[in-house]
Scaffold this active site. Structure first.
Site, PDB file in Angstrom:
ATOM      1  N   LYS A  80      53.051 -30.463 110.427  1.00 40.61           N
ATOM      2  CA  LYS A  80      52.102 -31.509 110.027  1.00 40.61           C
ATOM      3  C   LYS A  80      51.470 -31.140 108.690  1.00 40.61           C
ATOM      4  O   LYS A  80      51.065 -29.988 108.492  1.00 40.61           O
ATOM      5  CB  LYS A  80      51.022 -31.624 111.099  1.00 40.61           C
ATOM      6  N   SER A 155      46.893 -38.456 115.378  1.00 36.82           N
ATOM      7  CA  SER A 155      47.172 -38.423 113.965  1.00 36.82           C
ATOM      8  C   SER A 155      48.451 -37.673 113.603  1.00 36.82           C
ATOM      9  O   SER A 155      48.949 -37.820 112.486  1.00 36.82           O
ATOM     10  CB  SER A 155      46.005 -37.780 113.225  1.00 36.82           C
ATOM     11  N   SER A 179      45.240 -35.782 119.011  1.00 38.79           N
ATOM     12  CA  SER A 179      46.228 -36.006 117.953  1.00 38.79           C
ATOM     13  C   SER A 179      47.569 -35.308 118.157  1.00 38.79           C
ATOM     14  O   SER A 179      48.499 -35.538 117.381  1.00 38.79           O
ATOM     15  CB  SER A 179      45.656 -35.600 116.595  1.00 38.79           C
TER      16      SER A 179
END
Lengths: 486, 96
Positions: A80, A155, A179
């Site tokens: 990420k 997210s 997330s």
């Protein structure tokens, strides 16, 4: 034999160790897969083709020289884009960090690479990890591999989509209010949010420091255990990382579900949950019961206040953490500001997207004079009540189970204009962050062609129970082996 | 609960060093009002005897305060939008 990109991280490692394939071959197959499906999915912000191939050749060379194979030898991983890698851009999905090359590497990433993992690229995220759909990225919209007209969740939507689309068997994300778990559920993969303090956050760009935690995505629980064993453990560079020994998570996989007590807060699940998600959840409980677990009812009376508490605490911390983006030390700076005040204001106005601004405003408001006691301080007290709810519940059960998300993957734009609706997507995931406990989301089937997720929560530092029950669940199901057609 | 007005958002935006457009101010006032109305549920709870929780650590977070090498100054300044003579450069703050 299945194509290499369909294999799990553990299977890839076994093949590399047995010299059935080289790490370079593994990297090439995954990069080719990435090139084929990425135009549809858009999971990555940056692809590190040369770096991954170079790393793969280094793994092969070390192995040829007779050195022992490290735990993730030749395993591709996606990261990420909120975790730093020295010299490569970290954008956090934000314009304000465009072109920022961090001067250090996150400990979690350093540990993965030291363990032989091949970093394929940095994945898309909601700006500064704020969102539940990855639509708040300033760069691109990541699509759900199961239905390209729908969001992957967020997210960490890019990491979840990368694993679902078989471009990487393993990915890392962060979980501040769900997330990791929510996008895992929406993309039909598994995701683990470890206990607060389990993984070093050195080199992680901070969102809400009392809630943020790094964790893995994979298809199988076995892979989650393998990945967790590599990244967990104390780090002198992060004083909030726990000085506790890291158990052999892989050894925890074989215990089965016999005798486990699964607590379900039925009264909290009475309304607002999509019928299909609820049906799959009930079936998942039956699978665990067949494996020898017992389902009991637990009461977590303060959970209805979790979203309110979370959005006060998280935005307050974010408003403070994001004060550092001022156009002085890194990232974007507005052109020719008249004075220092305008340099700050205009840089921040141009650099941040609407959701980040909204949260900075909310967070600053709840911390401001006259409102601090009624909002921030009160939310911190309710946080204590939520934590106590869990402490009491865990006297009667080993894990708490809920659906991971009240709704399946939604369409682009469906919740984008209503921030409160978007926040409510986190209703089952935020309690774990507030309480600081670990959580696991497992694919538990499909409703209307869209994946459903089962969430299990455990006591602090009891990831082993989550992984043991998760492995028992996957031994009796094949949902995690389903591939989207791309 | 007090109504969130455009003036409230203005005040908070100044504190947060955000220059918002008029549309953003109006939109955020309306949305914050909705969010805080939803958050009103926590006002009804009795928290008089409850300690606030500022973090979720169950183990200590103390370490010895020992100096150690930080990042090299030149390396840090490489990331800056404007730097000169080993310092971050910003518009003039004092004097004319």
């Amino acid at each position: 034999m299945s194509a290499l990109h369909e294999l799990s991280a553990s299977e890839i490692r076994r093949k590399v160790v047995a010299r059935e394939v080289s790490a370079e071959e593994v990297a090439k197959v995954h990069l080719a897969r990435l090139k084929a499906v990425e135009p549809k999915v858009d999971a990555y912000l940056l692809v590190l083709e040369d770096r991954a191939l170079e790393k793969a050749r280094a793994v092969d060379r070390a192995f040829a020289e007779g050195r022992p194979a490290p735990p993730l030898a030749g395993v591709p991983v996606a990261i990420k884009d909120v975790l730093d890698m020295e010299g490569l851009p970290t954008t956090c999905g934000s314009r304000i960090l465009e072109g920022y090359p961090p001067p250090f590497t996150a400990t979690a990433v350093a540990r993965l690479e030291a363990a032989g993992a091949l970093v394929l690229g940095k994945t898309n995220i909601d700006e500064f990890a704020m969102g539940a759909s990855t639509e708040n990225s300033a760069y691109k919209k990541t699509k759900n591999p199961w239905d390209l007209t729908r969001v992957p969740g967020g997210s960490s939507g890019g990491s979840a989509a990368a694993v679902a689309a078989r471009t990487a068997p393993l990915a890392f994300g962060t979980d501040t209010g769900g997330s990791i778990r929510q996008p895992a559920a929406l993309c039909g993969v598994a995701g683990l949010k470890p206990t607060y303090g389990r993984v070093s956050r050195y080199g992680l760009v901070a969102f809400a420091s009392s809630l943020d935690q790094i964790g893995p995505f994979a298809r199988s629980v076995e892979d989650l255990a393998l990945a967790a064993s590599v990244v967990c453990g104390h780090d002198p560079l992060d004083s909030t990382s726990a000085s506790l020994p890291v158990p052999d998570f892989t050894a925890a996989l074989t215990g089965g579900a016999r005798g486990a007590r699964i607590g379900v807060p039925w009264s909290f699940l009475k309304e607002g949950v999509d019928e299909g998600q609820m049906a799959r959840f009930r079936e998942a409980l039956s699978v665990l019961e067949k494996a020898g677990a017992r389902v009991v009812e637990v009461d977590l009376p303060h959970l209805p206040h979790a979203i309110a508490t979370y959005y006060i605490v998280a935005t307050a911390e974010a408003s403070s953490n994001l004060a550092r983006y001022d156009g002085v030390r890194y990232g974007l700076r507005t052109k020719d500001p008249a004075d220092l005040g305008r340099l700050y204001g205009e840089t921040r106005d141009r650099g941040f997207g609407p959701e980040v601004k909204r949260r900075i405003i909310l967070g600053t408001f709840v911390l401001s004079s006259g409102y601090y006691d009624a909002y921030y301080l009160r939310a911190q007290k309710v946080r204590t009540l939520i934590r106590r709810d869990f402490e009491r519940a865990f006297e009667a059960c080993d894990v708490v189970a809920t659906p991971t998300s009240p709704v399946p993957a939604f369409r682009f734009g469906e919740k984008a204009d209503n921030p409160l609706q978007m926040y409510l997507a986190d209703i089952f995931t935020v309690p774990a962050n507030l309480a600081g406990i670990p959580g696991l989301s497992l694919p538990c089937g499909f409703a209307g062609g869209l994946p459903a997720g089962l969430q299990l929560l455990a006591k602090p530092f009891d990831e082993e129970t989550l992984l043991r029950l998760g492995a028992a669940y996957q031994a009796g199901t094949d949902h995690h082996l389903q591939s989207p057609r791309l | 609960m007090p109504k969130v007005t455009v003036e409230t958002v203005d005040h908070v935006a100044r504190l947060a060093r955000l220059s918002l457009t008029a549309e953003e101010r109006a939109l955020f006032a309306r949305q914050l009002d909705q969010i805080l109305e939803y958050a009103e549920s926590i006002q009804a709870l009795d928290t008089s005897a409850v300690e606030p929780m500022s973090h979720a650590l169950t183990t200590g977070a103390f370490r010895a305060d020992v100096p150690r090498e930080g990042l090299a100054r030149e390396r840090v300044l490489e990331s800056a939008p404007d730097a000169k003579e080993g310092l971050f450069r910003v518009p003039r703050v004092l004097g004319g």
